[in-house]
Write a protein that holds these residues in place. Structure first.
Motif, PDB file in Angstrom:
ATOM      1  N   LEU A 251       0.839  -1.198   0.000  1.00 26.51           N
ATOM      2  CA  LEU A 251       0.000   0.000   0.000  1.00 26.51           C
ATOM      3  C   LEU A 251       0.877   1.252   0.000  1.00 26.51           C
TER       4      LEU A 251
ATOM      5  N   ARG B  22      -1.911  -4.978   1.328  1.00 28.08           N
ATOM      6  CA  ARG B  22      -3.286  -5.385   1.053  1.00 28.08           C
ATOM      7  C   ARG B  22      -3.247  -6.869   0.707  1.00 28.08           C
TER       8      ARG B  22
ATOM      9  N   ASN C 163      -6.658  -4.728   4.492  1.00 34.63           N
ATOM     10  CA  ASN C 163      -5.556  -3.771   4.506  1.00 34.63           C
ATOM     11  C   ASN C 163      -4.948  -3.768   5.902  1.00 34.63           C
TER      12      ASN C 163
END
Length: 176
Positions: A133, A146, A155
């Motif tokens: 991410l 993620r 997440n």
């Protein structure tokens, strides 16, 4: 012979009573009842298989990495989040962080703005599909991943917030 009941048992004088007799008849009755046969299904014991768990370790520097590697070898978790690595330059110290067999290491690509340290990383078991991410613009050290499955998206951000920094922006980001 007739099965024993609580009322037919002799007094349990052989059991320790603790301070001021805190182990009372009520306590003894509860202990006895928990150990009687029943037709109800047994409560499941805590899992000893950690193959689908995510763990977090505050390392206090890379010297604690050998303990993490030992834990990973014994328990085989999916992901281990590492904090407080205290790495000043990735090129030198990353050699000391060779991941256990079957895992790969994902270290944050940006140091914390306040201390200039690369303080967070993940150990991720091989076979886990993830994407990195975006880095959160903050004084803190952070890295996010993620994990996607056919039914879910998860997440996970690994954030190390030094209490002296007091970066309230990072807290506000996750409150709303």
């Amino acid at each position: 012979p007739t099965p024993a009941t609580w009322d037919s048992l002799p007094p349990a004088a052989w059991l320790p009573t603790g301070k001021n007799g805190e182990l009372t008849q009520r306590h003894l009755r509860n202990i006895w009842q928990r150990h009687q046969p029943t037709r109800l299904p047994n409560k499941q014991s805590p899992p000893s298989n950690f193959t689908s768990h995510i763990f977090s370790f505050n390392m206090g520097g890379i010297s604690g990495f050998s303990n993490v590697k030992d834990f990973v070898k014994r328990k085989n978790p999916v992901i281990v989040a590492l904090q407080e690595l205290k790495i000043k330059k990735l090129s030198k110290k990353i050699k000391n962080l060779s991941p256990p067999k079957g895992y790969h290491l994902l270290v944050t690509d940006k140091p914390s703005l306040s201390q200039g340290l690369y303080d967070v990383a993940y150990l991720i078991r091989d076979g886990i599909t993830y994407t990195k991410l975006p880095h959160i613009l903050s004084n803190t050290s952070n890295v996010g991943i993620r994990i996607s499955t056919p039914n879910h998206i998860l997440n996970v951000y690994n954030i190390y917030v030094n209490i002296l920094i007091k970066d309230f922006n990072i807290y506000l980001l996750f409150l709303f």
